[in-house]
Design a protein around this motif. Structure first.
Motif, PDB file in Angstrom:
ATOM      1  N   TYR A 148      -5.392  -6.407  -2.958  1.00 21.00           N
ATOM      2  CA  TYR A 148      -5.348  -4.953  -3.134  1.00 21.00           C
ATOM      3  C   TYR A 148      -4.889  -4.264  -1.847  1.00 21.00           C
ATOM      4  O   TYR A 148      -4.036  -3.370  -1.851  1.00 21.00           O
ATOM      5  CB  TYR A 148      -6.730  -4.454  -3.553  1.00 21.00           C
ATOM      6  CG  TYR A 148      -6.816  -2.957  -3.700  1.00 21.00           C
ATOM      7  CD1 TYR A 148      -6.204  -2.301  -4.781  1.00 21.00           C
ATOM      8  CD2 TYR A 148      -7.511  -2.198  -2.766  1.00 21.00           C
ATOM      9  CE1 TYR A 148      -6.288  -0.926  -4.899  1.00 21.00           C
ATOM     10  CE2 TYR A 148      -7.588  -0.824  -2.868  1.00 21.00           C
ATOM     11  CZ  TYR A 148      -6.972  -0.195  -3.935  1.00 21.00           C
ATOM     12  OH  TYR A 148      -7.057   1.170  -4.050  1.00 21.00           O
ATOM     13  N   SER A 149      -5.443  -4.700  -0.715  1.00 18.81           N
ATOM     14  CA  SER A 149      -5.057  -4.109   0.584  1.00 18.81           C
ATOM     15  C   SER A 149      -3.604  -4.382   0.892  1.00 18.81           C
ATOM     16  O   SER A 149      -2.883  -3.515   1.424  1.00 18.81           O
ATOM     17  CB  SER A 149      -5.951  -4.673   1.695  1.00 18.81           C
ATOM     18  OG  SER A 149      -7.301  -4.351   1.467  1.00 18.81           O
ATOM     19  N   PHE A 150      -3.128  -5.588   0.584  1.00 12.83           N
ATOM     20  CA  PHE A 150      -1.736  -5.932   0.863  1.00 12.83           C
ATOM     21  C   PHE A 150      -0.794  -5.050   0.047  1.00 12.83           C
ATOM     22  O   PHE A 150       0.226  -4.561   0.554  1.00 12.83           O
ATOM     23  CB  PHE A 150      -1.506  -7.418   0.551  1.00 12.83           C
ATOM     24  CG  PHE A 150      -0.104  -7.863   0.785  1.00 12.83           C
ATOM     25  CD1 PHE A 150       0.391  -8.044   2.064  1.00 12.83           C
ATOM     26  CD2 PHE A 150       0.750  -8.084  -0.301  1.00 12.83           C
ATOM     27  CE1 PHE A 150       1.705  -8.451   2.258  1.00 12.83           C
ATOM     28  CE2 PHE A 150       2.053  -8.486  -0.102  1.00 12.83           C
ATOM     29  CZ  PHE A 150       2.540  -8.673   1.181  1.00 12.83           C
ATOM     30  N   GLN A 151      -1.109  -4.821  -1.247  1.00 12.27           N
ATOM     31  CA  GLN A 151      -0.276  -3.972  -2.103  1.00 12.27           C
ATOM     32  C   GLN A 151      -0.238  -2.532  -1.589  1.00 12.27           C
ATOM     33  O   GLN A 151       0.823  -1.895  -1.560  1.00 12.27           O
ATOM     34  CB  GLN A 151      -0.792  -4.017  -3.550  1.00 12.27           C
ATOM     35  CG  GLN A 151      -0.615  -5.359  -4.233  1.00 12.27           C
ATOM     36  CD  GLN A 151       0.839  -5.753  -4.371  1.00 12.27           C
ATOM     37  OE1 GLN A 151       1.726  -4.875  -4.485  1.00 12.27           O
ATOM     38  NE2 GLN A 151       1.111  -7.052  -4.379  1.00 12.27           N
ATOM     39  N   ARG A 152      -1.396  -2.048  -1.195  1.00 13.10           N
ATOM     40  CA  ARG A 152      -1.440  -0.672  -0.680  1.00 13.10           C
ATOM     41  C   ARG A 152      -0.649  -0.553   0.622  1.00 13.10           C
ATOM     42  O   ARG A 152       0.078   0.419   0.820  1.00 13.10           O
ATOM     43  CB  ARG A 152      -2.891  -0.253  -0.436  1.00 13.10           C
ATOM     44  CG  ARG A 152      -3.683  -0.025  -1.715  1.00 13.10           C
ATOM     45  CD  ARG A 152      -5.009   0.642  -1.399  1.00 13.10           C
ATOM     46  NE  ARG A 152      -4.796   1.923  -0.711  1.00 13.10           N
ATOM     47  CZ  ARG A 152      -5.787   2.681  -0.231  1.00 13.10           C
ATOM     48  NH1 ARG A 152      -7.056   2.260  -0.360  1.00 13.10           N
ATOM     49  NH2 ARG A 152      -5.526   3.830   0.343  1.00 13.10           N
ATOM     50  N   ARG A 153      -0.779  -1.525   1.503  1.00 11.15           N
ATOM     51  CA  ARG A 153      -0.059  -1.478   2.784  1.00 11.15           C
ATOM     52  C   ARG A 153       1.447  -1.607   2.547  1.00 11.15           C
ATOM     53  O   ARG A 153       2.247  -0.927   3.209  1.00 11.15           O
ATOM     54  CB  ARG A 153      -0.554  -2.599   3.685  1.00 11.15           C
ATOM     55  CG  ARG A 153       0.004  -2.509   5.106  1.00 11.15           C
ATOM     56  CD  ARG A 153      -0.713  -3.492   6.010  1.00 11.15           C
ATOM     57  NE  ARG A 153      -0.221  -3.370   7.373  1.00 11.15           N
ATOM     58  CZ  ARG A 153      -0.643  -2.471   8.259  1.00 11.15           C
ATOM     59  NH1 ARG A 153      -1.560  -1.589   7.902  1.00 11.15           N
ATOM     60  NH2 ARG A 153      -0.150  -2.447   9.493  1.00 11.15           N
ATOM     61  N   LEU A 154       1.848  -2.452   1.622  1.00 10.00           N
ATOM     62  CA  LEU A 154       3.266  -2.610   1.314  1.00 10.00           C
ATOM     63  C   LEU A 154       3.840  -1.321   0.748  1.00 10.00           C
ATOM     64  O   LEU A 154       4.960  -0.897   1.105  1.00 10.00           O
ATOM     65  CB  LEU A 154       3.440  -3.770   0.329  1.00 10.00           C
ATOM     66  CG  LEU A 154       4.872  -4.113  -0.069  1.00 10.00           C
ATOM     67  CD1 LEU A 154       5.679  -4.538   1.155  1.00 10.00           C
ATOM     68  CD2 LEU A 154       4.887  -5.209  -1.125  1.00 10.00           C
ATOM     69  N   GLN A 155       3.090  -0.666  -0.133  1.00  5.45           N
ATOM     70  CA  GLN A 155       3.537   0.590  -0.713  1.00  5.45           C
ATOM     71  C   GLN A 155       3.671   1.677   0.364  1.00  5.45           C
ATOM     72  O   GLN A 155       4.624   2.452   0.373  1.00  5.45           O
ATOM     73  CB  GLN A 155       2.565   1.016  -1.801  1.00  5.45           C
ATOM     74  CG  GLN A 155       2.989   2.281  -2.556  1.00  5.45           C
ATOM     75  CD  GLN A 155       1.992   2.650  -3.641  1.00  5.45           C
ATOM     76  OE1 GLN A 155       0.969   1.991  -3.804  1.00  5.45           O
ATOM     77  NE2 GLN A 155       2.286   3.719  -4.383  1.00  5.45           N
ATOM     78  N   SER A 156       2.690   1.701   1.303  1.00  7.69           N
ATOM     79  CA  SER A 156       2.743   2.696   2.377  1.00  7.69           C
ATOM     80  C   SER A 156       3.947   2.467   3.281  1.00  7.69           C
ATOM     81  O   SER A 156       4.643   3.421   3.664  1.00  7.69           O
ATOM     82  CB  SER A 156       1.449   2.627   3.185  1.00  7.69           C
ATOM     83  OG  SER A 156       1.495   3.488   4.286  1.00  7.69           O
ATOM     84  N   LYS A 157       4.241   1.218   3.626  1.00  6.14           N
ATOM     85  CA  LYS A 157       5.388   0.925   4.476  1.00  6.14           C
ATOM     86  C   LYS A 157       6.702   1.272   3.776  1.00  6.14           C
ATOM     87  O   LYS A 157       7.658   1.753   4.407  1.00  6.14           O
ATOM     88  CB  LYS A 157       5.376  -0.559   4.856  1.00  6.14           C
ATOM     89  CG  LYS A 157       4.249  -0.952   5.787  1.00  6.14           C
ATOM     90  CD  LYS A 157       4.374  -0.230   7.132  1.00  6.14           C
ATOM     91  CE  LYS A 157       3.252  -0.649   8.090  1.00  6.14           C
ATOM     92  NZ  LYS A 157       3.329   0.078   9.398  1.00  6.14           N
TER      93      LYS A 157
END
Length: 310
Positions: A148-157
């Motif tokens: 979940y954290s990886f998806q959110r960080r990828l979306q933010s980047k």
């Protein structure tokens, strides 16, 4: 008087031979003078240096000597020292039995306490299967959180990259702007360099003019003339001072010649002195009959012996 040396020598001999397990240094009762040998420094130092355990048993119970304080153990009497050195075997066996019982009791108590502690720990320790199950559940939960954290960080980047791509100008525009800026700076530099060069040229001309005015040729000529004049004056004063000193030396030599004893000797006088000491004789009572004298004349000297004096 010889007792301290003998006692110290005996202690040192026993220490060197190492043939006994215990050394008793003692004496029966007596007067203070009889026990005084054990207050000697030689005995105290020998006891202190002895490697064998020592018991001091000097006099009766009320008697104290320096040896009592230096030895490993003090006994009130020689008999008490013997009892301390060789305890009763029955008492030793009894003491050993008591120690053995105490040791067994403490070992049993220690084993009981350790067994109870192990049972307590075994009750608190979870089963391996249960522990593995809990760890797997924890691992799955952490894996879910990581995804979940990886998806959110990828979306933010990705959003950040889109925003920067909109704001970032085209490289060709940046190159054109840099070239224009560079040309402007080059023109400004050439103008400033030309002004600076002109200022340096003007300053150089001014400095050259001032240098021409301040050339030291004329001053060197004046100083050379002054040096020549001073040199001539110095030579003149030096010659005059040398002549004055010559005249003063001649006057002193004439004065010295007048008061010199050599002139007195040339008029027939002589100088009498003692041959051994060299002291000048002024009166006849300064010499003895048979004494050798030296008489200095205007030319040469005489060695004389006094035969009579008046």
């Amino acid at each position: 008087e010889a007792a301290p040396r003998q006692i110290a020598a005996a202690i040192q001999t026993a220490d060197q031979r190492q043939e006994c397990d215990l050394l008793i240094v003692g004496r029966g009762g007596g007067s203070l003078e009889d026990l005084w040998s054990f207050n000697d420094e030689l005995v105290a130092r020998a006891l202190f240096a002895c490697q064998i355990p020592t018991i001091s048993a000097v006099g009766h119970e009320i008697d104290f000597t320096i040896a009592d304080f230096v030895a490993d153990v003090r006994a009130p009497t020689p008999s008490a020292a013997a009892e301390l050195a060789v305890p009763e075997a029955r008492q030793l066996v009894l003491n050993l039995g008591n120690l053995l019982q105490t040791l067994n009791s403490r070992i049993r108590q220690k084993l009981f306490n350790e067994h109870r502690h192990i049972r307590y720990l075994s009750q608190r320790l979870p089963k391996p299967q249960q522990q593995i199950k809990l760890q797997l559940q924890q691992l799955k939960r952490l894996q879910t959180q990581l995804d979940y954290s990886f998806q959110r960080r990828l979306q933010s980047k990705q959003q950040q990259l889109d925003y920067l791509s909109v704001r970032l100008p085209h490289p060709q525009l940046r190159i054109s702007w840099r070239q224009t800026r560079l040309k402007d700076l080059a023109q400004r530099f050439e103008k400033a360099f030309s002004v600076q060069q002109q200022q340096f040229r003007q300053q150089s001309q001014n400095l050259n003019a001032r240098l021409q005015r301040l050339l030291p040729v004329s001053r060197l000529k004046q100083q050379q003339q002054l040096v020549d004049a001073l040199s001539a004056q110095l030579n003149r004063l030096t010659r005059q001072q040398i002549n004055d000193h010559k005249q003063q030396l001649a006057q002193l030599m004439r004065t010295l010649s007048v008061v010199s004893p050599l002139n007195t000797l040339e008029r027939g006088y002589s100088i009498t002195s003692d041959t051994e000491s060299g002291n000048v004789i002024y009166r006849s009572d300064e010499v003895e009959i048979g004494q050798t004298l030296q008489i200095r004349l205007s030319e040469g000297q005489l060695d004389c012996e006094v035969r009579d004096k008046k």
